[in-house]
Write an enzyme that holds these catalytic residues in place. Structure first.
Site, mmCIF file in Angstrom:
data_model
loop_
_atom_site.group_PDB
_atom_site.id
_atom_site.type_symbol
_atom_site.label_atom_id
_atom_site.label_comp_id
_atom_site.label_asym_id
_atom_site.label_seq_id
_atom_site.Cartn_x
_atom_site.Cartn_y
_atom_site.Cartn_z
ATOM 1 N N CYS A 79 0.838 -1.203 0.000
ATOM 2 C CA CYS A 79 0.000 0.000 0.000
ATOM 3 C C CYS A 79 0.869 1.248 0.000
ATOM 4 O O CYS A 79 1.181 1.801 1.066
ATOM 5 C CB CYS A 79 -0.921 -0.008 1.232
ATOM 6 N N THR A 442 -26.162 2.617 12.592
ATOM 7 C CA THR A 442 -27.445 2.366 11.955
ATOM 8 C C THR A 442 -28.244 3.631 11.711
ATOM 9 O O THR A 442 -28.226 4.543 12.522
ATOM 10 C CB THR A 442 -28.300 1.414 12.813
ATOM 11 N N TYR A 443 -28.904 3.654 10.574
ATOM 12 C CA TYR A 443 -29.866 4.707 10.277
ATOM 13 C C TYR A 443 -31.183 4.116 9.815
ATOM 14 O O TYR A 443 -32.044 4.825 9.316
ATOM 15 C CB TYR A 443 -29.312 5.676 9.226
ATOM 16 N N THR A 445 -32.008 2.255 7.295
ATOM 17 C CA THR A 445 -32.307 2.322 5.867
ATOM 18 C C THR A 445 -31.404 1.357 5.126
ATOM 19 O O THR A 445 -30.378 0.926 5.637
ATOM 20 C CB THR A 445 -32.092 3.736 5.302
ATOM 21 N N THR A 454 -31.390 -4.433 9.267
ATOM 22 C CA THR A 454 -30.314 -5.130 8.567
ATOM 23 C C THR A 454 -29.352 -5.823 9.521
ATOM 24 O O THR A 454 -28.229 -6.180 9.146
ATOM 25 C CB THR A 454 -29.519 -4.150 7.693
ATOM 26 N N GLU A 519 -22.853 3.430 2.088
ATOM 27 C CA GLU A 519 -23.167 2.082 2.573
ATOM 28 C C GLU A 519 -22.040 1.113 2.244
ATOM 29 O O GLU A 519 -21.672 0.265 3.059
ATOM 30 C CB GLU A 519 -24.475 1.602 1.946
#
Length: 548
Positions: A79, A442-443, A445, A454, A519
């Site tokens: 990297c 988390t939201y 969605t 989820t 996401e």
């Protein structure tokens, strides 16, 4: 509805509340990788606190050792971006410039830990207490506290290398051609920079608990007690840096909103008009088969949902586009059915399902058929034994397969956390908060759909990552991995963990195409943190064995 709190004992987490922390983004100077992480300010707080502590805070290792360890850890995964960054920091910290000529120019004490660096990066299950013993004895011996500090640093930068590559950032950051990586939209830049980042973990509502999504602030991975949610609104494919919300800070306003949710809502609303009706129709066709596939309890056999192309398998990661992924609607249906499942499996059946996933993982190409690229000259002098790479933990017909690492025998909660805090004060707490944040953001969605739980999806991803390293969470049904993670996603995750240097921007764009960039970044944060924890579990277990 399944709450992430229910998973804590399995993950080895200590608490459930993440403290509120505020940063004014105008006061932060962020490198490009950190700006990508800034999609999720909740996680960013814990990431920056941990990284600052292990690099600049109180600790047993001198500063030049810390920065050099960062260099050789990043070099194991080729990297250049991280290597170049920490070469500069090494010099800024007063490091000896001669060390930058390579491993032959560093002190014997620092050179002695390279073998552990190599093992942790690629096959951590090979680490033994004898490796620890060899470091702590002799003329240039390490103290046990120094060893722990080094282990934390090495695992941090191994996993950060995975994140850099899995987000497709290296082509942009190393000056290579990557026309899709463009300046972020003005609207999103304004939405972030007009706010002070309230870095807090919201417990959400309903049964979602502290961690109901996989995306900590994104559409595909947000959960709620609602379950299925409304129909997804499909967006056109976006690229890694196309929506970064923390570039080119030119704003001076200071609103008091929590930007995580606010920014995410703007993001979803701005893209809602781009629904693709054809994909929704295809999703509806597959959804009817989803419940039946889940009810089988084993590998999902629905061809429409998870295509298993032999040609794609042979070609490796570059053929991911040839294998259609399950749609958001299909995933929601499967998660809902799994959450409603009441039957329990025997210990023998749970063990068999883990072994099945483990063997399937070993047979997954993960770009292994691709001839490794030549090591960049700018980092080759930091690498010894470049042919030592990841080897599948369980290979069909192989001899001397290592014993499975069982969480019930050695867990972060019961063993690792206290040991690392004992030898390197406070770092255990910082790591614990960071693991929980990555796992539980988390939201509610998913892919533009609201009110989606989820938690099942997130747990499948986390446990699958650690399965790649031979770690089994004993009370988890690994049949869910095959039901929720399709073959292209598994291939991507395996490559991100084991061969991150082989991932390109194209690979990033090819998976989870219905998800927002934020996401997908959260998925990659989970790759980073689940891998980080896996390395530390192996390292800390051997330190415990050495002490006893």
């Amino acid at each position: 509805m399944f709450s992430m709190v229910d998973y804590y004992a399995d993950m080895g987490q200590i608490g459930q509340d993440c403290p509120v922390r505020e940063y004014n983004m105008d006061d932060l100077e962020l490198d490009q990788v950190t700006k990508v992480i800034s999609y999720h300010p909740r996680f960013l707080d814990h990431f920056l606190k941990t990284q600052n502590f292990i690099m600049n805070g109180d600790g047993p290792l001198p500063y030049d050792y810390r920065y050099y360890l960062a260099i050789i850890a990043a070099a194991r995964h080729q990297c250049p971006y991280l290597v170049k960054m920490y070469e500069k920091e090494f010099i800024n910290q007063g490091g000896n410039p001669e060390w930058l000529n390579g491993l032959d120019f560093i002190p014997p004490k620092l050179r002695a830990i390279y073998e552990i660096n190599k093992i942790l990066a690629h096959r951590p299950w090979l680490l033994r207490k004898e490796h620890i013993e060899s470091l702590t004895r002799g003329k240039n011996s390490w103290s046990l506290s120094e060893v722990v500090h080094a282990m934390v640093l090495l695992s941090h930068f191994h996993s950060l290398s995975s994140f850099v590559f899995s987000c497709g950032l290296t082509q942009k950051l190393d000056g290579l051609s990557s026309p899709k990586l463009k300046t972020p939209p003005t609207a999103n830049v304004h939405s972030i920079h007009n706010n002070t980042v309230a870095v807090a973990i919201s417990s959400g509502g309903g049964g979602g608990g502290v961690g109901s999504t996989i995306d900590g602030g994104n559409p595909l991975m947000h959960s709620s007690a609602g379950g299925a949610g409304s129909l997804p609104q499909y967006q056109p494919q976006k690229t890694v840096l196309s929506e970064i919300t923390l570039n080119n800070n030119n704003n001076t306003n200071n609103n008091n909103h929590s930007i995580d949710h606010h920014n995410h809502q703007l993001y979803c609303n701005n893209n809602a008009a781009h629904s693709i009706v054809g994909n929704m129709t295809a999703a509806a066709v597959v959804t009817g088969a989803a419940a039946a596939a889940v009810a089988g309890g084993g590998v999902v056999a629905t061809a429409a949902a998870f295509a298993s192309s032999a040609n794609a398998a042979a070609a490796g990661l570059n053929k991911i586009n040839a294998q259609p992924s399950a749609t958001v609607e299909v995933l929601m249906e499967r998660m809902k059915v799994l959450s409603q499942k009441q039957d329990e499996c025997s210990e023998a059946e749970l063990s068999n399902r883990f072994k099945n996933v483990e063997m399937q993982t070993a047979e997954l190409p993960a770009a292994a058929n691709v001839t490794p690229a030549e090591i960049p000259p700018v980092i080759s002098h930091y690498i010894e034994d470049p042919n030592f790479q990841y080897q599948d933990f369980a290979r069909r017909g192989a001899e001397n397969i290592p014993n499975t690492f069982r969480i019930q025998d050695y867990s972060w909660d019961d063993h690792g956390y206290s040991l690392v805090n004992d030898l390197y004060e406070d770092v255990g707490t910082l790591l614990d908060q960071r693991f929980r944040c990555a796992y539980n953001l988390t939201y509610f969605t998913m892919g533009g759909v609201k009110n989606v739980d989820t938690s099942k999806f997130r747990r499948a991803i986390w446990n699958y990552i650690q399965c790649i390293y031979g770690i089994r969470h004993d009370d988890y049904d690994y049949g869910e991995v095959n039901q929720l993670l399709d073959r292209p996603l598994k291939m991507f995750i395996k490559t991100a963990c084991c061969f991150p240097e082989r991932i390109t921007t194209k690979d990033y764009d090819s998976i989870l195409v219905e998800l927002q960039d934020s996401e997908k970044v959260h998925v990659n944060l989970m790759v980073m943190e689940a891998r980080n924890q896996a390395e530390l579990l192996y390292a800390l277990r051997e330190i415990m064995r050495y002490r006893t």
